[in-house]
Design a protein around this motif. Structure first.
Motif, PDB file in Angstrom:
ATOM      1  N   ARG A 109       0.842  -1.195   0.000  1.00  0.00           N
ATOM      2  CA  ARG A 109       0.000   0.000   0.000  1.00  0.00           C
ATOM      3  C   ARG A 109       0.880   1.250   0.000  1.00  0.00           C
ATOM      4  O   ARG A 109       1.680   1.446   0.898  1.00  0.00           O
ATOM      5  CB  ARG A 109      -0.883  -0.016   1.250  1.00  0.00           C
ATOM      6  N   GLY A 110       0.736   2.067  -1.021  1.00  0.00           N
ATOM      7  CA  GLY A 110       1.415   3.351  -1.091  1.00  0.00           C
ATOM      8  C   GLY A 110       2.747   3.304  -1.812  1.00  0.00           C
ATOM      9  O   GLY A 110       3.450   2.295  -1.801  1.00  0.00           O
ATOM     10  N   ALA A 111       3.070   4.425  -2.446  1.00  0.00           N
ATOM     11  CA  ALA A 111       4.291   4.538  -3.249  1.00  0.00           C
ATOM     12  C   ALA A 111       5.549   4.201  -2.446  1.00  0.00           C
ATOM     13  O   ALA A 111       6.440   3.506  -2.939  1.00  0.00           O
ATOM     14  CB  ALA A 111       4.398   5.946  -3.834  1.00  0.00           C
ATOM     15  N   ALA A 112       5.614   4.693  -1.204  1.00  0.00           N
ATOM     16  CA  ALA A 112       6.815   4.463  -0.387  1.00  0.00           C
ATOM     17  C   ALA A 112       7.012   2.975  -0.099  1.00  0.00           C
ATOM     18  O   ALA A 112       8.125   2.443  -0.237  1.00  0.00           O
ATOM     19  CB  ALA A 112       6.732   5.256   0.908  1.00  0.00           C
ATOM     20  N   GLU A 113       5.936   2.287   0.291  1.00  0.00           N
ATOM     21  CA  GLU A 113       6.047   0.856   0.593  1.00  0.00           C
ATOM     22  C   GLU A 113       6.354   0.053  -0.675  1.00  0.00           C
ATOM     23  O   GLU A 113       7.164  -0.878  -0.647  1.00  0.00           O
ATOM     24  CB  GLU A 113       4.767   0.349   1.246  1.00  0.00           C
ATOM     25  N   ILE A 114       5.715   0.406  -1.786  1.00  0.00           N
ATOM     26  CA  ILE A 114       5.975  -0.274  -3.059  1.00  0.00           C
ATOM     27  C   ILE A 114       7.437  -0.104  -3.451  1.00  0.00           C
ATOM     28  O   ILE A 114       8.110  -1.065  -3.824  1.00  0.00           O
ATOM     29  CB  ILE A 114       5.034   0.263  -4.159  1.00  0.00           C
ATOM     30  N   GLY A 115       7.951   1.115  -3.329  1.00  0.00           N
ATOM     31  CA  GLY A 115       9.349   1.377  -3.666  1.00  0.00           C
ATOM     32  C   GLY A 115      10.317   0.635  -2.755  1.00  0.00           C
ATOM     33  O   GLY A 115      11.287   0.029  -3.222  1.00  0.00           O
ATOM     34  N   ALA A 116      10.054   0.664  -1.445  1.00  0.00           N
ATOM     35  CA  ALA A 116      10.941  -0.002  -0.478  1.00  0.00           C
ATOM     36  C   ALA A 116      10.951  -1.516  -0.684  1.00  0.00           C
ATOM     37  O   ALA A 116      12.009  -2.159  -0.656  1.00  0.00           O
ATOM     38  CB  ALA A 116      10.514   0.333   0.947  1.00  0.00           C
ATOM     39  N   ALA A 117       9.763  -2.099  -0.903  1.00  0.00           N
ATOM     40  CA  ALA A 117       9.689  -3.551  -1.123  1.00  0.00           C
ATOM     41  C   ALA A 117      10.425  -3.931  -2.402  1.00  0.00           C
ATOM     42  O   ALA A 117      11.148  -4.932  -2.433  1.00  0.00           O
ATOM     43  CB  ALA A 117       8.230  -3.992  -1.195  1.00  0.00           C
ATOM     44  N   HIS A 118      10.260  -3.116  -3.441  1.00  0.00           N
ATOM     45  CA  HIS A 118      10.951  -3.432  -4.686  1.00  0.00           C
ATOM     46  C   HIS A 118      12.464  -3.242  -4.564  1.00  0.00           C
ATOM     47  O   HIS A 118      13.226  -3.999  -5.168  1.00  0.00           O
ATOM     48  CB  HIS A 118      10.359  -2.646  -5.861  1.00  0.00           C
ATOM     49  N   ALA A 121      14.189  -3.940  -1.925  1.00  0.00           N
ATOM     50  CA  ALA A 121      14.639  -5.182  -1.294  1.00  0.00           C
ATOM     51  C   ALA A 121      14.674  -6.317  -2.328  1.00  0.00           C
ATOM     52  O   ALA A 121      15.609  -7.134  -2.333  1.00  0.00           O
ATOM     53  CB  ALA A 121      13.717  -5.547  -0.136  1.00  0.00           C
ATOM     54  N   LEU A 122      13.684  -6.360  -3.214  1.00  0.00           N
ATOM     55  CA  LEU A 122      13.663  -7.382  -4.259  1.00  0.00           C
ATOM     56  C   LEU A 122      14.790  -7.171  -5.268  1.00  0.00           C
ATOM     57  O   LEU A 122      15.447  -8.126  -5.681  1.00  0.00           O
ATOM     58  CB  LEU A 122      12.305  -7.381  -4.972  1.00  0.00           C
ATOM     59  N   PHE A 123      15.018  -5.902  -5.667  1.00  0.00           N
ATOM     60  CA  PHE A 123      16.085  -5.601  -6.631  1.00  0.00           C
ATOM     61  C   PHE A 123      17.459  -5.938  -6.058  1.00  0.00           C
ATOM     62  O   PHE A 123      18.381  -6.276  -6.796  1.00  0.00           O
ATOM     63  CB  PHE A 123      16.064  -4.132  -7.049  1.00  0.00           C
ATOM     64  N   ASP A 124      17.586  -5.832  -4.737  1.00  0.00           N
ATOM     65  CA  ASP A 124      18.854  -6.147  -4.085  1.00  0.00           C
ATOM     66  C   ASP A 124      19.041  -7.646  -3.863  1.00  0.00           C
ATOM     67  O   ASP A 124      20.110  -8.076  -3.444  1.00  0.00           O
ATOM     68  CB  ASP A 124      18.942  -5.425  -2.730  1.00  0.00           C
ATOM     69  N   SER A 125      18.007  -8.439  -4.124  1.00  0.00           N
ATOM     70  CA  SER A 125      18.101  -9.885  -3.880  1.00  0.00           C
ATOM     71  C   SER A 125      17.515 -10.678  -5.051  1.00  0.00           C
ATOM     72  O   SER A 125      18.154 -10.815  -6.082  1.00  0.00           O
ATOM     73  CB  SER A 125      17.399 -10.239  -2.554  1.00  0.00           C
ATOM     74  N   PHE A 126      16.288 -11.159  -4.900  1.00  0.00           N
ATOM     75  CA  PHE A 126      15.687 -12.072  -5.875  1.00  0.00           C
ATOM     76  C   PHE A 126      15.640 -11.530  -7.297  1.00  0.00           C
ATOM     77  O   PHE A 126      15.766 -12.285  -8.261  1.00  0.00           O
ATOM     78  CB  PHE A 126      14.248 -12.433  -5.482  1.00  0.00           C
ATOM     79  N   LEU A 127      15.397 -10.230  -7.446  1.00  0.00           N
ATOM     80  CA  LEU A 127      15.221  -9.636  -8.778  1.00  0.00           C
ATOM     81  C   LEU A 127      16.456  -8.891  -9.277  1.00  0.00           C
ATOM     82  O   LEU A 127      16.388  -8.170 -10.274  1.00  0.00           O
ATOM     83  CB  LEU A 127      14.006  -8.699  -8.783  1.00  0.00           C
ATOM     84  N   LYS A 128      17.579  -9.092  -8.603  1.00  0.00           N
ATOM     85  CA  LYS A 128      18.811  -8.404  -8.993  1.00  0.00           C
ATOM     86  C   LYS A 128      19.180  -8.740 -10.442  1.00  0.00           C
ATOM     87  O   LYS A 128      19.210  -9.910 -10.834  1.00  0.00           O
ATOM     88  CB  LYS A 128      19.955  -8.804  -8.070  1.00  0.00           C
ATOM     89  N   GLY A 129      19.405  -7.698 -11.229  1.00  0.00           N
ATOM     90  CA  GLY A 129      19.834  -7.877 -12.606  1.00  0.00           C
ATOM     91  C   GLY A 129      18.732  -8.273 -13.578  1.00  0.00           C
ATOM     92  O   GLY A 129      19.009  -8.623 -14.721  1.00  0.00           O
ATOM     93  N   THR A 130      17.477  -8.210 -13.133  1.00  0.00           N
ATOM     94  CA  THR A 130      16.384  -8.579 -14.036  1.00  0.00           C
ATOM     95  C   THR A 130      15.854  -7.348 -14.765  1.00  0.00           C
ATOM     96  O   THR A 130      16.134  -6.212 -14.391  1.00  0.00           O
ATOM     97  CB  THR A 130      15.216  -9.265 -13.287  1.00  0.00           C
ATOM     98  N   ARG A 131      15.110  -7.622 -15.811  1.00  0.00           N
ATOM     99  CA  ARG A 131      14.473  -6.585 -16.607  1.00  0.00           C
ATOM    100  C   ARG A 131      12.975  -6.857 -16.641  1.00  0.00           C
ATOM    101  O   ARG A 131      12.541  -7.987 -16.486  1.00  0.00           O
ATOM    102  CB  ARG A 131      15.045  -6.562 -18.011  1.00  0.00           C
ATOM    103  N   LEU A 132      12.228  -5.799 -16.870  1.00  0.00           N
ATOM    104  CA  LEU A 132      10.771  -5.870 -16.901  1.00  0.00           C
ATOM    105  C   LEU A 132      10.285  -5.554 -18.309  1.00  0.00           C
ATOM    106  O   LEU A 132      10.744  -4.586 -18.922  1.00  0.00           O
ATOM    107  CB  LEU A 132      10.197  -4.847 -15.912  1.00  0.00           C
ATOM    108  N   THR A 133       9.387  -6.362 -18.805  1.00  0.00           N
ATOM    109  CA  THR A 133       8.729  -6.095 -20.079  1.00  0.00           C
ATOM    110  C   THR A 133       7.250  -5.877 -19.808  1.00  0.00           C
ATOM    111  O   THR A 133       6.635  -6.654 -19.064  1.00  0.00           O
ATOM    112  CB  THR A 133       8.886  -7.285 -21.048  1.00  0.00           C
TER     113      THR A 133
END
Length: 151
Positions: A51-60, A62-74
């Protein structure tokens, strides 16, 4: 809505989707979150609700720093409809992956709103995994379940 405005808004929304993909590719959680409203609702394909831009950004982040590191979005826009001058609904197909993502395996529904500043942002997002096998079985066993929209 006048045709010229519709074309301009369509382009602005597509630019917003590009902004999301660029932030994702750059591992920029804050940049990703900035595309959402302060009170946005974001549901992932595994059912997590942010919920909310801040939480969405913070959660992502954490994901970009781990599970989604180096991935791209289409993101491939399927159906963009303007409900009012300031509200649009988009159905898209998407994928994530390292390098060049493969065939889109998720379907998303977006509610986009134009803010007081004139900028489009995402007010809600829902993502679900496209289960082609189950869909095919359903269509075969009950052809009336196949949607009229071509895929």
């Amino acid at each position: 809505m006048r045709q010229a405005d519709s074309q301009r808004d369509n382009a602005a929304i597509r630019a917003l989707l590009d902004q999301l993909a660029e932030a994702w590719a750059g591992g920029d959680g804050a940049g990703y979150g900035a595309a959402f409203t302060e009170d946005a609702s974001y549901v992932t394909y595994v059912g997590t609700h942010y919920r909310g831009a801040a939480e969405i950004g913070a959660a992502h982040q954490a994901l970009f720093d781990s599970f989604l590191k180096g991935t791209r979005l289409t993101i491939e826009a399927d159906d963009l409809r303007f409900l009012t001058d300031d509200v649009a609904v988009l159905v898209s197909r998407g994928a994530t992956g390292k390098g060049r993502p493969g065939k889109p395996d998720k379907i998303q529904t977006w509610t986009l709103v134009r803010g007081a500043d004139g900028e489009w942002r995402v007010a809600s997002f829902h993502n679900t995994r496209h289960q082609r096998l189950m869909e095919g079985v359903s269509f075969r066993l009950q052809p009336a379940t196949r949607p009229a929209v071509g895929r």
